[in-house]
Design a protein around this motif. Structure first.
Motif, PDB file in Angstrom:
ATOM      1  N   TYR A 109       0.951  -1.150  -0.141  1.00 41.94           N
ATOM      2  CA  TYR A 109      -0.080   0.013   0.193  1.00 41.94           C
ATOM      3  C   TYR A 109       1.057   1.102  -0.136  1.00 41.94           C
ATOM      4  CZ  TYR A 109       1.050  -0.366   5.032  1.00 41.94           C
ATOM      5  OH  TYR A 109       1.639  -0.445   6.152  1.00 41.94           O
ATOM      6  N   PRO A 110       0.463   2.449  -0.492  1.00 40.22           N
ATOM      7  CA  PRO A 110       1.118   3.643  -0.606  1.00 40.22           C
ATOM      8  C   PRO A 110       1.681   4.030   1.031  1.00 40.22           C
ATOM      9  CG  PRO A 110      -0.753   3.695  -2.048  1.00 40.22           C
ATOM     10  CD  PRO A 110      -1.023   2.577  -1.129  1.00 40.22           C
TER      11      PRO A 110
ATOM     12  N   ASP B 145      -4.241  -2.354  -7.174  1.00 45.42           N
ATOM     13  CA  ASP B 145      -3.983  -2.102  -8.759  1.00 45.42           C
ATOM     14  C   ASP B 145      -2.490  -2.648  -8.901  1.00 45.42           C
ATOM     15  OD1 ASP B 145      -2.747   0.116  -8.669  1.00 45.42           O
ATOM     16  OD2 ASP B 145      -4.625   1.253  -8.573  1.00 45.42           O
ATOM     17  N   MET B 146      -2.280  -2.383 -10.450  1.00 54.08           N
ATOM     18  CA  MET B 146      -1.001  -2.915 -10.761  1.00 54.08           C
ATOM     19  C   MET B 146      -0.081  -1.663 -10.914  1.00 54.08           C
ATOM     20  SD  MET B 146      -0.966  -6.122 -10.964  1.00 54.08           S
ATOM     21  CE  MET B 146       0.493  -6.524 -11.657  1.00 54.08           C
ATOM     22  N   LYS B 147      -0.409  -0.346 -10.478  1.00 51.56           N
ATOM     23  CA  LYS B 147       0.636   0.660 -10.503  1.00 51.56           C
ATOM     24  C   LYS B 147       1.515   0.666  -9.560  1.00 51.56           C
ATOM     25  CE  LYS B 147      -3.313   3.832 -11.630  1.00 51.56           C
ATOM     26  NZ  LYS B 147      -4.291   4.946 -11.284  1.00 51.56           N
ATOM     27  N   PRO B 148       2.740   1.016  -9.790  1.00 51.01           N
ATOM     28  CA  PRO B 148       3.890   1.041  -8.710  1.00 51.01           C
ATOM     29  C   PRO B 148       3.486   1.631  -7.502  1.00 51.01           C
ATOM     30  CG  PRO B 148       4.690   2.000 -10.889  1.00 51.01           C
ATOM     31  CD  PRO B 148       3.280   1.866 -10.999  1.00 51.01           C
ATOM     32  N   VAL B 149       3.869   1.087  -6.572  1.00 53.69           N
ATOM     33  CA  VAL B 149       3.621   1.373  -5.217  1.00 53.69           C
ATOM     34  C   VAL B 149       4.742   2.019  -4.446  1.00 53.69           C
ATOM     35  CG1 VAL B 149       3.096   0.749  -2.729  1.00 53.69           C
ATOM     36  CG2 VAL B 149       1.775  -0.438  -4.658  1.00 53.69           C
ATOM     37  N   LYS B 150       4.453   3.626  -4.169  1.00 51.75           N
ATOM     38  CA  LYS B 150       5.534   4.356  -3.596  1.00 51.75           C
ATOM     39  C   LYS B 150       5.656   4.343  -1.944  1.00 51.75           C
ATOM     40  CE  LYS B 150       6.207   8.400  -5.478  1.00 51.75           C
ATOM     41  NZ  LYS B 150       6.571   9.855  -5.856  1.00 51.75           N
TER      42      LYS B 150
ATOM     43  N   SER C   6       9.691   3.020  -5.290  1.00 46.62           N
ATOM     44  CA  SER C   6       8.784   2.614  -5.877  1.00 46.62           C
ATOM     45  C   SER C   6       8.751   1.010  -6.021  1.00 46.62           C
ATOM     46  CB  SER C   6       8.128   3.137  -7.285  1.00 46.62           C
ATOM     47  OG  SER C   6       7.803   4.452  -6.662  1.00 46.62           O
TER      48      SER C   6
ATOM     49  N   LEU D 238       7.021  -2.726  -7.476  1.00 46.05           N
ATOM     50  CA  LEU D 238       5.949  -3.117  -8.393  1.00 46.05           C
ATOM     51  C   LEU D 238       4.961  -4.452  -7.960  1.00 46.05           C
ATOM     52  CD1 LEU D 238       7.942  -3.157 -11.781  1.00 46.05           C
ATOM     53  CD2 LEU D 238       6.335  -1.493 -10.879  1.00 46.05           C
TER      54      LEU D 238
ATOM     55  N   THR E  52      -3.365  -8.299  -8.081  1.00 43.77           N
ATOM     56  CA  THR E  52      -4.496  -7.331  -7.531  1.00 43.77           C
ATOM     57  C   THR E  52      -5.131  -8.013  -6.416  1.00 43.77           C
ATOM     58  OG1 THR E  52      -6.065  -7.675  -8.944  1.00 43.77           O
ATOM     59  CG2 THR E  52      -4.436  -5.828  -9.473  1.00 43.77           C
TER      60      THR E  52
END
Length: 275
Positions: A56-57, A85-90, A96, A98, A102
């Motif tokens: 999680y961010p 979702d599949m966006k990079p997690v910062k 970040s 990957l 999901t």
């Protein structure tokens, strides 16, 4: 002696074969171009574990990466990096990472559910209904429910720590009572199928503990040796007990607003208000 030596060499080969250095055998969505002859490995050293590591961010990168290194050493295991979702997690230090799956793509029955901790990101995670629903549903079925640092607060907010001994980062250990857990300040706490780690670097210990449980002691020792995990920190300030008062005072002041915010988030969560 010869039998012991052969046994050790097989264990070493198993750990090397599982190592990301030589092409990880644990499947993390990355091709492994270096096949290994596993015919000499004991059958007990290869499993089929499905491991779900929640992302999680704002999570702390080392909370995630330390255990992930250990989980990825498990021959035959599949490690899922799971996010909304599949966006990079910062992460909280701007690294970040990957996801590989999901929430809806993870196997229904996990062998290990893992939740990392963080700072403000963890408070947000405790108010994320979809994340808590995923953790609660998979936590009820998982063979092992695990966390590091403030990840235990997320487990608690999902209702998974009521009546269990658990630990967290030393700053947030007092909050465990809010979710009905029994606070324990040990570095790694195992209570039935719940295993929680203390702050940040304790994730290495938690991961290695699970390697030993799922394989055997020699396998885990060989993974530890491969990682050259033999901490010799230049300072002895890693716990409130050994740190100078000035260092603890600075962190107490830095986090003076964190616990009230986390407590408020917990009390609005499904697992909150248990105290």
């Amino acid at each position: 002696m010869d039998d012991d030596r052969r046994h050790f060499l097989r264990a070493a080969a198993a750990a090397l074969a599982a190592s990301p250095w030589l092409g990880a055998n644990a499947q993390t969505g990355v091709d492994t171009p270096h096949p290994h002859d596993m015919s000499q490995m004991p059958a007990s050293w290869t499993g089929k574990e499905q491991i779900g590591m929640v992302m999680y961010p704002g999570m702390t990168a080392l909370d995630f990466v330390g255990p992930q290194y250990m989980f990825a050493s498990l021959l035959g295991a599949t490690v899922h990096h799971v996010a909304a979702d599949m966006k990079p997690v910062k992460c909280d230090t701007q690294i970040s990472l990957l996801p590989t799956a999901t929430f809806s793509q993870v196997p229904e029955n996990l062998d290990i559910l893992f939740v990392p901790g963080g700072g403000a990101g963890t408070i947000t995670a405790m108010q994320d209904a979809s994340l808590l629903r995923f953790v609660a549903e998979h936590g009820r079925r998982a063979k092992w429910v695990t966390s590091v640092c403030t990840g235990s607060l997320v487990l608690g907010a999902a209702g998974l720590l009521t009546g269990y001994r658990a630990t967290s980062h030393w700053v947030t250990t007092p909050l465990l009572a809010e979710v009905g857990a029994i606070a324990d300040k040990s570095r790694v706490v195992r209570d039935r199928n719940r295993i929680t780690g203390a702050g940040v670097s304790a994730g290495l210990d938690l991961g290695l503990t699970l390697v030993g449980i799922l394989r055997d002691t020699l396998y885990a020792e060989t993974v530890q040796l491969l990682a050259e995990y033999a901490p010799q920190p230049p300072y002895n300030a890693g716990t409130p007990r050994t740190a100078p008062p000035e260092a603890k005072a600075m962190l107490d002041d830095m986090f003076k607003e964190f616990n009230p915010m986390a407590r408020a988030a917990i009390r609005k969560s499904p697992g909150g208000g248990a105290s």
